[in-house]
Structure formats: structure tokens, C-alpha cells
Design a protein around this motif. Structure first.
Motif, short mmCIF file in Angstrom:
data_model
loop_
_atom_site.label_atom_id
_atom_site.label_comp_id
_atom_site.label_asym_id
_atom_site.label_seq_id
_atom_site.Cartn_x
_atom_site.Cartn_y
_atom_site.Cartn_z
N ARG A 77 1.20 -1.39 0.09
CA ARG A 77 -0.04 0.77 -0.30
C ARG A 77 0.71 1.12 0.50
N HIS A 127 0.80 3.24 -2.66
CA HIS A 127 0.16 5.40 -2.63
C HIS A 127 0.96 6.31 -2.02
N ARG A 150 0.86 7.90 4.09
CA ARG A 150 -0.44 8.06 4.50
C ARG A 150 -0.14 9.09 5.53
#
Length: 147
Positions: free
Chosen positions: A136, A140, A143
Motif C-alpha cells: 500500500r 500510494h 499516509r
């Protein structure tokens, strides 16, 4: 035949491992599709039809031209695996749904496509969590900027 996704020369071991994994995944997906008399595109479309979907939406989801989707749907329809039905809100457009036969065939395809399950089974639960987080992050970015 699956097309290799990696470059001729990987710049890092991580890059090569990702390309090798994607290539192996693609080959396994193609083999499972062929085992059930499907092309990769047909298996992919059947997988997207867990709910009713319009042709344009399907083309957008797959990132391809609507004419390509029309050809795939026509072939699946000729085999009795999908059907076109009127859109409930727009009589000019059609929605595509899997037939019961299409649902059975796709379920058999999913059962035979074990690549991801088999690969994950080689890892402990903690390693699976780590891999999930790393994939992830690779896709992406972090986060949390401090992560």
C-alpha cells in the motif's frame, strides 16, 4: 500469452521482485482463465459483474475503449454467461449482468486461481500484515508524512 511487465534490466532487487511477482500473477491468471475456456479479458469482465453495470462504466473501470468491452460482452453473451438488460432509469442504455451460468463459471475460475492465496500462505500472519502495509505504501505513498 502474458506479456512480461518488467524492463530488461531492473534497477533494484525490489523492482525485480515486484516484476517477477506481477509476471507470475499474470501467468497464473491467464492459465486459470484458459482452464475455464475464457480469455483474460473475459475473466476480468466476468469478475466486474458482481453487480449490474453499464457498458460505459465497465469500459471506464477497465480503462479501455467501449468497443472493446462490447466485443467481450458479445462473446460472453453468445456463451450464455452474461445478458444485457434495460437500465431501470434510462431505457436507451443497457446494463450487463452475469447469468447463473456465468456466476457458476466465474466461481469456478476464482477457486482455481490460487496464486495470491498460495503466495500469501508462504508468509506468516505478521509477514502478510507487513507486506500489505509495504505494498500500500509503494502504491500510494505514506499516509503519514512522519511514517
Amino acid at each position: 500469452m502474458a506479456i512480461p511487465t518488467g524492463p530488461v534490466t531492473a534497477s533494484t532487487d525490489a523492482e525485480r521482485a515486484m516484476f517477477d511477482f506481477v509476471d507470475a500473477y499474470d501467468r497464473a491468471y491467464e492459465n486459470a482463465a484458459l482452464e475455464h475456456g475464457l480469455s483474460v479479458a473475459q475473466a476480468c469482465v466476468l469478475g466486474r459483474l458482481a453487480r449490474q453495470v453499464g457498458m460505459r462504466e465497465l469500459a471506464d473501470e477497465l480503462g479501455c475503449d467501449a468497443s472493446n468491452v462490447t466485443q467481450i460482452i458479445s462473446r460472453l453473451e453468445a456463451r450464455g454467461l452474461v445478458r444485457r438488460q434495460p437500465h431501470p432509469d434510462d431505457r436507451r442504455s443497457r446494463q450487463i449482468v452475469r447469468t447463473p451460468e456465468g456466476a457458476l463459471l466465474y466461481a469456478a475460475f476464482e477457486k482455481s486461481f490460487e496464486f495470491a492465496r498460495s503466495a500469501a500462505a508462504n508468509l506468516t500472519a505478521r509477514e502478510q500484515d507487513q507486506l500489505t502495509a509495504l505494498l500500500r505504501k509503494a502504491l500510494h505513498g505514506p499516509r503519514d508524512p512522519d511514517a
